[in-house]
Design a protein around this motif. Structure first.
Motif, PDB file in Angstrom:
ATOM      1  N   GLU A 105      11.905  -6.732  10.236  1.00  0.00           N
ATOM      2  CA  GLU A 105      12.001  -5.879  11.425  1.00  0.00           C
ATOM      3  C   GLU A 105      10.935  -6.230  12.465  1.00  0.00           C
ATOM      4  O   GLU A 105      11.149  -6.056  13.653  1.00  0.00           O
ATOM      5  N   HIS A 106       9.780  -6.713  12.004  1.00  0.00           N
ATOM      6  CA  HIS A 106       8.684  -7.037  12.927  1.00  0.00           C
ATOM      7  C   HIS A 106       8.159  -8.442  12.662  1.00  0.00           C
ATOM      8  O   HIS A 106       7.032  -8.611  12.191  1.00  0.00           O
ATOM      9  N   PRO A 107       8.966  -9.461  12.988  1.00  0.00           N
ATOM     10  CA  PRO A 107       8.540 -10.840  12.682  1.00  0.00           C
ATOM     11  C   PRO A 107       7.306 -11.271  13.478  1.00  0.00           C
ATOM     12  O   PRO A 107       6.626 -12.221  13.093  1.00  0.00           O
ATOM     13  N   ASP A 108       7.001 -10.573  14.562  1.00  0.00           N
ATOM     14  CA  ASP A 108       5.857 -10.951  15.400  1.00  0.00           C
ATOM     15  C   ASP A 108       4.520 -10.543  14.790  1.00  0.00           C
ATOM     16  O   ASP A 108       3.470 -11.036  15.193  1.00  0.00           O
ATOM     17  N   ILE A 109       4.547  -9.639  13.823  1.00  0.00           N
ATOM     18  CA  ILE A 109       3.275  -9.166  13.255  1.00  0.00           C
ATOM     19  C   ILE A 109       2.897 -10.024  12.050  1.00  0.00           C
ATOM     20  O   ILE A 109       3.710 -10.272  11.154  1.00  0.00           O
ATOM     21  N   ASP A 110       1.644 -10.471  12.075  1.00  0.00           N
ATOM     22  CA  ASP A 110       1.138 -11.314  11.002  1.00  0.00           C
ATOM     23  C   ASP A 110       0.665 -10.414   9.859  1.00  0.00           C
ATOM     24  O   ASP A 110      -0.397  -9.802   9.936  1.00  0.00           O
ATOM     25  N   LEU A 111       1.468 -10.322   8.816  1.00  0.00           N
ATOM     26  CA  LEU A 111       1.181  -9.387   7.719  1.00  0.00           C
ATOM     27  C   LEU A 111       0.480 -10.094   6.564  1.00  0.00           C
ATOM     28  O   LEU A 111       0.886 -11.168   6.151  1.00  0.00           O
ATOM     29  N   ASP A 112      -0.572  -9.457   6.072  1.00  0.00           N
ATOM     30  CA  ASP A 112      -1.275  -9.991   4.908  1.00  0.00           C
ATOM     31  C   ASP A 112      -1.377  -8.866   3.887  1.00  0.00           C
ATOM     32  O   ASP A 112      -2.289  -8.053   3.950  1.00  0.00           O
ATOM     33  N   ASP A 113      -0.392  -8.794   2.993  1.00  0.00           N
ATOM     34  CA  ASP A 113      -0.448  -7.721   1.985  1.00  0.00           C
ATOM     35  C   ASP A 113      -1.078  -8.254   0.712  1.00  0.00           C
ATOM     36  O   ASP A 113      -0.711  -9.310   0.215  1.00  0.00           O
ATOM     37  N   GLN A 114      -2.057  -7.516   0.215  1.00  0.00           N
ATOM     38  CA  GLN A 114      -2.811  -8.005  -0.943  1.00  0.00           C
ATOM     39  C   GLN A 114      -2.713  -7.037  -2.098  1.00  0.00           C
ATOM     40  O   GLN A 114      -3.098  -5.882  -1.974  1.00  0.00           O
ATOM     41  N   ALA A 115      -2.197  -7.527  -3.223  1.00  0.00           N
ATOM     42  CA  ALA A 115      -2.108  -6.709  -4.423  1.00  0.00           C
ATOM     43  C   ALA A 115      -3.393  -6.845  -5.222  1.00  0.00           C
ATOM     44  O   ALA A 115      -3.799  -7.944  -5.557  1.00  0.00           O
ATOM     45  N   ILE A 116      -4.040  -5.714  -5.473  1.00  0.00           N
ATOM     46  CA  ILE A 116      -5.263  -5.739  -6.270  1.00  0.00           C
ATOM     47  C   ILE A 116      -5.011  -4.883  -7.497  1.00  0.00           C
ATOM     48  O   ILE A 116      -5.053  -3.659  -7.441  1.00  0.00           O
ATOM     49  N   GLY A 117      -4.693  -5.524  -8.613  1.00  0.00           N
ATOM     50  CA  GLY A 117      -4.264  -4.775  -9.786  1.00  0.00           C
ATOM     51  C   GLY A 117      -5.375  -4.563 -10.782  1.00  0.00           C
ATOM     52  O   GLY A 117      -6.512  -4.962 -10.580  1.00  0.00           O
ATOM     53  N   GLY A 118      -5.022  -3.916 -11.880  1.00  0.00           N
ATOM     54  CA  GLY A 118      -5.970  -3.768 -12.977  1.00  0.00           C
ATOM     55  C   GLY A 118      -6.594  -2.397 -13.056  1.00  0.00           C
ATOM     56  O   GLY A 118      -6.910  -1.797 -12.036  1.00  0.00           O
ATOM     57  N   GLY A 119      -6.754  -1.917 -14.297  1.00  0.00           N
ATOM     58  CA  GLY A 119      -7.441  -0.647 -14.532  1.00  0.00           C
ATOM     59  C   GLY A 119      -6.824   0.528 -13.806  1.00  0.00           C
ATOM     60  O   GLY A 119      -7.534   1.308 -13.192  1.00  0.00           O
ATOM     61  N   GLY A 120      -5.501   0.646 -13.858  1.00  0.00           N
ATOM     62  CA  GLY A 120      -4.850   1.682 -13.050  1.00  0.00           C
ATOM     63  C   GLY A 120      -5.058   1.300 -11.595  1.00  0.00           C
ATOM     64  O   GLY A 120      -4.746   0.187 -11.209  1.00  0.00           O
ATOM     65  N   ASN A 121      -5.629   2.179 -10.821  1.00  0.00           N
ATOM     66  CA  ASN A 121      -5.968   1.811  -9.447  1.00  0.00           C
ATOM     67  C   ASN A 121      -7.458   1.527  -9.303  1.00  0.00           C
ATOM     68  O   ASN A 121      -7.971   1.455  -8.190  1.00  0.00           O
ATOM     69  N   GLU A 122      -8.146   1.366 -10.442  1.00  0.00           N
ATOM     70  CA  GLU A 122      -9.594   1.275 -10.408  1.00  0.00           C
ATOM     71  C   GLU A 122     -10.095   0.113  -9.547  1.00  0.00           C
ATOM     72  O   GLU A 122     -10.985   0.278  -8.717  1.00  0.00           O
ATOM     73  N   ASN A 123      -9.487  -1.055  -9.728  1.00  0.00           N
ATOM     74  CA  ASN A 123      -9.946  -2.221  -8.973  1.00  0.00           C
ATOM     75  C   ASN A 123      -9.617  -2.096  -7.496  1.00  0.00           C
ATOM     76  O   ASN A 123     -10.386  -2.531  -6.645  1.00  0.00           O
ATOM     77  N   LEU A 124      -8.454  -1.511  -7.208  1.00  0.00           N
ATOM     78  CA  LEU A 124      -8.090  -1.292  -5.815  1.00  0.00           C
ATOM     79  C   LEU A 124      -9.094  -0.342  -5.157  1.00  0.00           C
ATOM     80  O   LEU A 124      -9.624  -0.628  -4.070  1.00  0.00           O
ATOM     81  N   ASP A 125      -9.380   0.771  -5.829  1.00  0.00           N
ATOM     82  CA  ASP A 125     -10.323   1.745  -5.274  1.00  0.00           C
ATOM     83  C   ASP A 125     -11.692   1.125  -5.050  1.00  0.00           C
ATOM     84  O   ASP A 125     -12.374   1.401  -4.064  1.00  0.00           O
ATOM     85  N   GLN A 126     -12.082   0.286  -6.001  1.00  0.00           N
ATOM     86  CA  GLN A 126     -13.389  -0.364  -5.888  1.00  0.00           C
ATOM     87  C   GLN A 126     -13.422  -1.299  -4.678  1.00  0.00           C
ATOM     88  O   GLN A 126     -14.395  -1.325  -3.926  1.00  0.00           O
ATOM     89  N   THR A 127     -12.339  -2.044  -4.500  1.00  0.00           N
ATOM     90  CA  THR A 127     -12.283  -2.955  -3.355  1.00  0.00           C
ATOM     91  C   THR A 127     -12.307  -2.172  -2.045  1.00  0.00           C
ATOM     92  O   THR A 127     -13.034  -2.526  -1.113  1.00  0.00           O
ATOM     93  N   VAL A 128     -11.531  -1.094  -2.001  1.00  0.00           N
ATOM     94  CA  VAL A 128     -11.510  -0.269  -0.791  1.00  0.00           C
ATOM     95  C   VAL A 128     -12.909   0.280  -0.503  1.00  0.00           C
ATOM     96  O   VAL A 128     -13.388   0.229   0.634  1.00  0.00           O
ATOM     97  N   ALA A 129     -13.574   0.781  -1.568  1.00  0.00           N
ATOM     98  CA  ALA A 129     -14.919   1.332  -1.391  1.00  0.00           C
ATOM     99  C   ALA A 129     -15.881   0.277  -0.848  1.00  0.00           C
ATOM    100  O   ALA A 129     -16.658   0.531   0.079  1.00  0.00           O
ATOM    101  N   THR A 130     -15.810  -0.913  -1.416  1.00  0.00           N
ATOM    102  CA  THR A 130     -16.694  -1.991  -0.969  1.00  0.00           C
ATOM    103  C   THR A 130     -16.414  -2.341   0.490  1.00  0.00           C
ATOM    104  O   THR A 130     -17.338  -2.565   1.271  1.00  0.00           O
ATOM    105  N   ARG A 131     -15.136  -2.385   0.843  1.00  0.00           N
ATOM    106  CA  ARG A 131     -14.773  -2.733   2.217  1.00  0.00           C
ATOM    107  C   ARG A 131     -15.270  -1.675   3.200  1.00  0.00           C
ATOM    108  O   ARG A 131     -15.752  -1.990   4.285  1.00  0.00           O
ATOM    109  N   PHE A 132     -15.139  -0.417   2.804  1.00  0.00           N
ATOM    110  CA  PHE A 132     -15.644   0.650   3.681  1.00  0.00           C
ATOM    111  C   PHE A 132     -17.158   0.562   3.822  1.00  0.00           C
ATOM    112  O   PHE A 132     -17.705   0.719   4.912  1.00  0.00           O
ATOM    113  N   ASN A 133     -17.827   0.309   2.689  1.00  0.00           N
ATOM    114  CA  ASN A 133     -19.282   0.260   2.728  1.00  0.00           C
ATOM    115  C   ASN A 133     -19.813  -0.896   3.551  1.00  0.00           C
ATOM    116  O   ASN A 133     -20.931  -0.849   4.059  1.00  0.00           O
TER     117      ASN A 133
END
Lengths: 323, 425
Positions: free
Chosen positions: B66-94
């Motif tokens: 639907e939006h071919p003009d947008i450069d999308l970078d979707d990143q799957a961060i798996g493991g430990g339920g959502n633990e690794n994702l939450d950790q990555t998000v926290a680090t990025r915010f910090n």
């Protein structure tokens, strides 16, 4: 640039002939300093010093500073109001005491067990048994594997229903035991798995030390009428002291960092009750609860524990001129 | 060796040192400078395997179409339920470097991100008219700090009790007759005595115990008692009775290895006919649907957890919007899309969840999910999940899990667990 080099050269060459045939050095302190080995070698030790200072010691210092703030959530730390509240909170937190106790038990039992088992293995292999080399490789192999891999092995092997450990002891009419689920067994199970992985390493350290002891000493002990046990206990083992000390330091540091093993066995930062150590507690406080300052305080405590182990070792090594 | 030689060698070495240092500085410079990526839309999520991976692929493929003009970078961060994702998000915010958006639970879970979320009320919610399109509970859950900071993508049901049809037939248990917790316990007992199967497949991970505790409380104490509890006004007797009932179930009818296995492992027992019941969020349905050997209604089926027939145990997944966004326009476009019909159908049909958007055509959904969608619309109450960020904030949820891990994960200590729960909320 060319001019600068010319000036430096002029300064360097500004020496006068002394009456006794030597030269006098009339350069100023600054110029002497510019010419010193210290400065001239700076390009070599400088970059590592800066990198280490920034990323290791700077990070530790910053961590300490963070532990004095009340930083939680994502607002950013406030450095204006520093205090020791996180440390007093730690003292009052029963979970911290439990984690500290488990950390110390893990450390002491794991280290002693590895040293003892490694010594036995090394002595057996030193007796020139058949297939000695093959055994050496077999014993050392677990050490070459990553914690993540061995933790997965042990997770399977400790399974209550299908695990090989329960299958084996079942042959003798024992069990089944819930090795990783029962709070009374879990720490012991973890320590056993770690000892399995690390005793090969202590074995190699001992073996190297044993091989460096001259054969004459074995022969002399024999001539003097010592039995095998007595010979090792009185003559050989005392000479292994340096090996024991360095192996101990490495083992203790690994025990303090057993985090990755626990993380892999329990699939997260929350080990079963009875196996929580300071490292997992630190991660939970930081990344589950966003309690960054409190987490830093726990981290610093862990660092001080490591330092308490390694400092005496470094000091004695320094005294002996080994550093 | 002549003096000149020494000098020239020293000079070469010195030059090498300086070059090395300069190289390191240049490398450090390279690592920090990524000015060119300003308009890349980066989305972080934790869907790395199975149904989750299929769902996110369908979602992002539809967006790119639907939006071919947008450069999308979707990143799957798996493991430990959502633990690794939450950790990555926290680090990025910090490090003041948040992604465009990330997958996470809305509701009380958003409170941990206080101060770093942005408001998308006008650009997303008003412009795409999402507030009228989505169910009230989802709209409320995405509100934060006087505005909106998330967009719901789907909902899992928390009060389904799945079962293996054949095992229940062998045991002579009629699942439709189970209308309260006592009937369930009788059924578990019958399975235990009549078959070799485990009556209830269970993982004693803290979050799994917490979600089962919540459904047992809803079943035995009712919706109001549950809502009072999560509001911090819980009745101690209600909490204690819930623990007593749960103890009876966990102490007698679950698998021996519950303390050391995860829910995906125990779910295999349902699919393989080694266990009768499992209480889980309906993400396990995703695994059943993707398993070609078993059919809905033939090999596996589900009833509402006895005693919660009129309720829909509410869980919501959403995309959260960080303030200080690296790609505000692109992210807003994505979030408007995520709240729309196409995205909700594409994502949920594979995920085993249902759209929070109302009136979405159900042709693409299988029979089980279609029934769940109907239930969702007619449910009298939708209690928010305790174990997935909707009901209580992250640190409270973490304290509750700590209490369960320490006091109620075999052995089971009703007194300590009750006291811990009353203190935690």
């Amino acid at each position: 640039m060319k001019r600068l080099v010319a000036i430096l050269r002029a300064i360097r060459n500004k020496r006068r002939i002394r009456t006794d045939g030597g030269t006098t050095d009339e350069r100023s302190t600054v110029k002497r300093w510019l010419d010193s080995d210290f400065l001239q070698s700076a390009p070599f030790w400088g970059p590592p010093l800066i990198l280490m200072g920034l990323f290791v010691y700077g990070a530790i210092g910053w961590n300490f500073l963070l532990s004095l703030t009340d930083y939680s959530g994502f607002g950013g730390p406030d450095y204006t109001n520093l205090g020791l509240q996180n440390y007093s909170r730690m003292v009052q937190d029963p979970a911290i005491w439990e984690a500290t106790w488990n950390t110390v038990v893990l450390l002491v039992v794991f280290t002693i067990a590895c040293l003892a088992l490694g010594l036995v293995l090394a002595i057996l292999l030193d007796r020139e048994i058949r297939f000695g080399r093959a055994f050496r490789t077999i014993y050392l192999l677990p050490f070459a594997l990553s914690f993540i891999v061995t933790a997965q092995f042990w997770r399977w092997m400790y399974n209550v229903n299908d695990g090989i450990v329960n299958q084996f002891i079942g042959l003798f009419g024992l069990g089944p035991y819930n090795w990783l689920g029962d709070p009374r067994l879990v720490l012991g199970s973890v320590i056993f798995a770690l000892v399995w992985q690390f005793s090969g390493y202590t074995m190699v350290i001992y073996l190297a030390a044993l091989r460096s002891i001259p054969t004459e000493q074995y022969e002399a002990a024999r001539v003097d009428g010592a039995g095998t046990f007595r010979m090792y206990w009185r003559v050989i083992v005392p000479q292994l002291r340096p090996a024991i000390v360095s192996a101990t330091v490495v083992l203790v540091l690994f025990a303090l960092k057993a985090f990755d093993f626990l993380y892999a066995v329990f699939d997260g930062y929350r080990p079963r009750q009875g196996a929580d150590i300071l490292a997992t507690k630190m991660m939970r406080e930081g990344f589950n609860n966003s309690e960054w300052a409190y987490s830093s305080a726990i981290g610093l405590t862990l660092f001080i524990l490591s330092l308490a182990v390694i400092a005496p070792y470094l000091y004695t090594q320094y005294k002996r001129g080994n550093l | 060796m002549s003096n000149n030689d020494t000098h020239s060698r020293r000079r070469v070495l010195k030059g090498a040192g300086v070059t090395g240092a300069a190289g390191m500085m240049a490398l450090a410079g390279c690592l920090t400078g990524d000015e060119d990526d300003e308009n890349t839309l980066e989305v972080l999520h934790g869907w790395t395997g199975g149904d989750g991976a299929e769902a996110e692929e369908a979602l992002f493929a539809a967006f790119e179409e639907e939006h071919p003009d947008i450069d999308l970078d979707d990143q799957a961060i798996g493991g430990g339920g959502n633990e690794n994702l939450d950790q990555t998000v926290a680090t990025r915010f910090n490090s003041d470097n948040p992604p465009g958006s990330f997958a996470g639970w809305p509701g009380a879970n958003l409170e941990q991100y206080d101060g770093v979320l942005g408001d998308i009320e006008s650009e997303v919610w008003d412009e795409a008219d999402l507030a009228d399109a989505h169910v009230e509970e989802a709209v409320e859950a995405c509100q934060f700090d006087g505005g909106y900071s998330a967009v719901p993508i789907g909902s899992h049901r928390m009060n389904d009790l799945f079962y293996n049809v054949e095992v229940l037939e062998d045991a002579g248990v009629d699942p439709d007759s189970l209308d309260d917790i006592d009937a369930l316990i009788d059924a578990l007992d019958t399975v235990d005595s009549e078959t070799d199967a485990t009556p209830l497949a269970m993982s004693l991970e803290a979050w799994a115990i917490l979600q089962t505790w919540a459904v047992v409380m809803l079943s035995t104490q009712g919706y109001d008692a549950y809502m009072d509890f999560i509001a911090g006004d819980g009745d101690e007797d209600a909490v204690r009775e819930t623990f007593e009932t749960l103890e009876e179930i966990l102490d007698n009818y679950i698998n021996d290895d519950a303390a050391s296995v995860g829910f995906t492992e125990v779910n295999q027992d349902i699919m393989g006919g080694d266990a009768a019941f499992i209480h889980e969020g309906n993400w396990v349905a995703g695994a059943y649907i993707n398993n070609e050997d078993i059919e809905y209604g033939e090999e596996w089926d589900a009833i509402r957890y006895p005693g919660t027939e009129d309720m829909y145990g509410l869980h919501i997944d959403s995309f959260i919007y960080p303030g200080d966004n690296p790609a505000p326009e692109e992210t807003a476009t994505f979030l408007r899309f995520a709240g729309g019909e196409t995205a909700q159908v594409e994502f949920n049909q594979y995920k085993g969840s249902i759209p929070t958007r109302e009136g979405v055509p159900t042709e693409e959904f299988n029979e089980y999910l279609t029934e769940t969608i109907e239930d969702f619309e007619t449910a009298s109450e939708k209690p928010p999940t305790l174990a997935h960020g909707l009901a209580v904030d992250q640190s409270t949820q973490s304290s509750l899990e700590e209490v369960l891990n320490n006091n109620f994960a075999d052995p089971f200590d009703v007194d300590d667990a009750t006291e811990g729960f009353m203190n935690a909320v």
